[in-house]
Design a protein around this motif. Sequence first.
Motif, PDB file in Angstrom:
ATOM      1  N   GLN A  11      55.355 -16.189 -33.964  1.00 43.64           N
ATOM      2  CA  GLN A  11      56.035 -17.465 -33.709  1.00 43.64           C
ATOM      3  C   GLN A  11      54.994 -18.535 -33.437  1.00 43.64           C
ATOM      4  O   GLN A  11      54.107 -18.312 -32.598  1.00 43.64           O
ATOM      5  CB  GLN A  11      56.852 -17.308 -32.427  1.00 43.64           C
ATOM      6  N   PRO A  12      55.061 -19.686 -34.118  1.00 43.28           N
ATOM      7  CA  PRO A  12      54.021 -20.715 -33.940  1.00 43.28           C
ATOM      8  C   PRO A  12      53.738 -21.057 -32.477  1.00 43.28           C
ATOM      9  O   PRO A  12      52.597 -21.226 -32.090  1.00 43.28           O
ATOM     10  CB  PRO A  12      54.587 -21.907 -34.707  1.00 43.28           C
ATOM     11  N   ASP A  13      54.796 -21.109 -31.630  1.00 43.56           N
ATOM     12  CA  ASP A  13      54.545 -21.498 -30.232  1.00 43.56           C
ATOM     13  C   ASP A  13      53.846 -20.397 -29.435  1.00 43.56           C
ATOM     14  O   ASP A  13      53.479 -20.601 -28.284  1.00 43.56           O
ATOM     15  CB  ASP A  13      55.837 -21.943 -29.543  1.00 43.56           C
ATOM     16  N   LYS A  14      53.674 -19.246 -30.034  1.00 46.00           N
ATOM     17  CA  LYS A  14      52.956 -18.153 -29.352  1.00 46.00           C
ATOM     18  C   LYS A  14      51.486 -18.097 -29.781  1.00 46.00           C
ATOM     19  O   LYS A  14      50.730 -17.230 -29.347  1.00 46.00           O
ATOM     20  CB  LYS A  14      53.600 -16.790 -29.679  1.00 46.00           C
ATOM     21  N   SER A  59      47.870 -19.420 -29.687  1.00 43.78           N
ATOM     22  CA  SER A  59      47.089 -20.237 -28.744  1.00 43.78           C
ATOM     23  C   SER A  59      46.252 -21.271 -29.505  1.00 43.78           C
ATOM     24  O   SER A  59      45.913 -21.073 -30.677  1.00 43.78           O
ATOM     25  CB  SER A  59      46.157 -19.338 -27.925  1.00 43.78           C
ATOM     26  N   ARG A  64      44.409 -20.956 -33.185  1.00 44.22           N
ATOM     27  CA  ARG A  64      44.649 -21.969 -34.235  1.00 44.22           C
ATOM     28  C   ARG A  64      43.335 -22.559 -34.718  1.00 44.22           C
ATOM     29  O   ARG A  64      43.115 -22.753 -35.906  1.00 44.22           O
ATOM     30  CB  ARG A  64      45.483 -23.135 -33.682  1.00 44.22           C
TER      31      ARG A  64
END
Length: 288
Positions: free
Chosen positions: A268-271, A273, A277
């Motif tokens: 999940q993108p919000d997971k 860091s 990234r």
Amino acid sequence: MENKPVLAVIGGSGLYNFPALKNTQSLEIETPFGMPSSPIITGDLSGRKVAFLARHGIGHVYLPSEVNYRANIYALKSLGVNRIVSISACGSLREDYSPGHIVIPSQLVDLTHKRERSFFGNGIVAHIGSADPYCEKLSNMAYTALLDSGATIHKGGTYITIEGPRFSTKAESNLYREWGMSIIGMTACPEAMLAREAEICYTTMAHVTDYDVWHVSEEPVTVEMVVRVLQKNTQIAQESIQRMVEMLPEENDCNICPHLLNNAIMTQPDKISPQVRKKLDILINKYI
Ligand SMILES: CSC[C@H]1O[C@H](OP(=O)(O)O)[C@H](O)[C@@H]1O
Ligand SMILES: Nc1ncnc2[nH]cnc12
């Protein structure tokens, strides 16, 4: 990226430079995965920019297990490379693939077990498809470029990657033949798979240097055999790359490899860091 290379060449055993490159620059590129095996040499070939990297380092200093495949592919990606041709020495597991011949393999079997094989992990998960591990379009171009070389060229076959550094036993070699393997070497994996994760088209010109150890009337492979055949084939290797460079379209028109990470990233993108990234930005920024 401005004036990015139209092609990168990864030179294997016996191919540590590319004298036909003109106006060269030597680039020391540090990556989040460490340093590549050698400086990357960029230069002009038939008026187009090409990059060259010596897989085993200058002077052949890295074992197949020690090559930093991740740094090599990452460094090429950072230069904007989207096509790689690898030059490799290999043993033949078939009577009709003889020393001196060149094979464009179409399939891979990976028996390696002590190499870093992915850019992912440590906070980001991705599963790349590898059903057809080589780029068909680039392989076709390599084949066409080799047809004029005067050498015997075989299109297709399975390259089995062993860990090495030792060559195989007769029992192993015969087993790989029973499995239907065509050629044997120590470097295609994970290099080809990392190129996929980096969405780079990848093909191999595999120069057959020996019959491995299975052949009843041929001597078992030695380093001397590999070097001797590769030295004979050096000119063919370089000239065929030049022909390949001349036929490449400026923009990569492959519609498969540049999209390989599409739907492959599970996390999940919000997971993910900020550090992860940043580290993988050049690979994942299209998707995250
Ligand atoms: C020098 S014999 C074994 C060595 O040669 C091949 O290397 P490369 O694929 O880089 O040409 C083979 O895979 C082994 O690493
Ligand atoms: N027979 C062989 N086995 C593994 N790697 C090789 N490279 C060249 N010949 C080889």
